[in-house]
Write a protein that holds these residues in place. Structure first.
Motif, short mmCIF file in Angstrom:
data_model
loop_
_atom_site.label_atom_id
_atom_site.label_comp_id
_atom_site.label_asym_id
_atom_site.label_seq_id
_atom_site.Cartn_x
_atom_site.Cartn_y
_atom_site.Cartn_z
N LYS A 30 0.84 -1.20 0.00
CA LYS A 30 0.00 0.00 0.00
C LYS A 30 0.87 1.25 0.00
N GLU A 32 0.32 5.80 0.30
CA GLU A 32 -0.52 6.98 0.43
C GLU A 32 0.10 8.08 -0.43
N TYR A 35 -4.26 11.64 -5.47
CA TYR A 35 -5.22 10.82 -6.20
C TYR A 35 -4.81 10.60 -7.65
N GLN A 93 -6.75 -1.28 -5.44
CA GLN A 93 -7.89 -0.48 -5.01
C GLN A 93 -7.37 0.91 -4.65
N TYR A 95 -8.51 4.39 -2.67
CA TYR A 95 -9.46 5.00 -1.74
C TYR A 95 -9.12 6.47 -1.58
N LYS A 96 -10.09 7.35 -1.71
CA LYS A 96 -9.87 8.78 -1.47
C LYS A 96 -9.82 9.02 0.04
N ALA A 108 -4.99 9.97 -1.57
CA ALA A 108 -5.60 8.66 -1.79
C ALA A 108 -4.69 7.58 -1.23
N THR A 113 -5.32 -5.51 -3.87
CA THR A 113 -6.55 -6.15 -3.44
C THR A 113 -6.23 -7.46 -2.73
#
Length: 129
Positions: A30, A32, A35, A93, A95-96, A108, A113
């Motif tokens: 993941k 951060e 977006y 995936q 995510y905002k 984001a 996944t």
């Protein structure tokens, strides 16, 4: 088509940044980021996982040409790609998270996944009696 957004960078800088972000995402699962960057990284990561699913030496070398760490490419071909074997796309995936405090840029979270374990086959107890 991945790589069409300029992201306010020169071509060489943008390519290096996206390569590093894709490598980091495949390594840690993941990221951060903003977006628009997340959408670009998502498309490029999906392409790398598709290469991993196809397998073969030519695809491994194509992945190594983009991914900056050899151990991450090995993980892609031997751990991640086999886990997505039955999945047809949608490996990431986005995510905002809301605006960033300093400049208000839309942030984001992009992550791989999670692959659900295969459903156990339910045995019919009435049929076995």
């Amino acid at each position: 088509m991945p790589g069409t957004r300029k992201l306010g960078r020169t071509t060489a800088h943008r390519t290096a940044m996206l390569r590093a972000m894709v490598t980091y995402l495949l390594e840690n699962g993941k990221i951060e980021t903003t977006y628009t960057r997340a959408k670009e990284v998502s498309a490029l990561t999906e392409k790398m996982i598709t290469l991993g699913k196809k397998g073969g030496l030519a695809n491994y070398r194509a992945a190594l040409a983009f991914i900056t760490k050899e151990d991450v490419a090995h993980k892609l071909f031997h751990v991640l790609a086999p886990s997505y074997e039955k999945v047809e796309g949608g490996y990431t995936q986005v995510y905002k998270l809301g605006p960033r405090r300093g400049d208000g840029a839309e942030m984001a979270l992009i992550r791989l996944t999670p692959v659900a374990a295969e459903e156990p086959v339910a045995t019919d107890t009435k049929a076995s009696k």
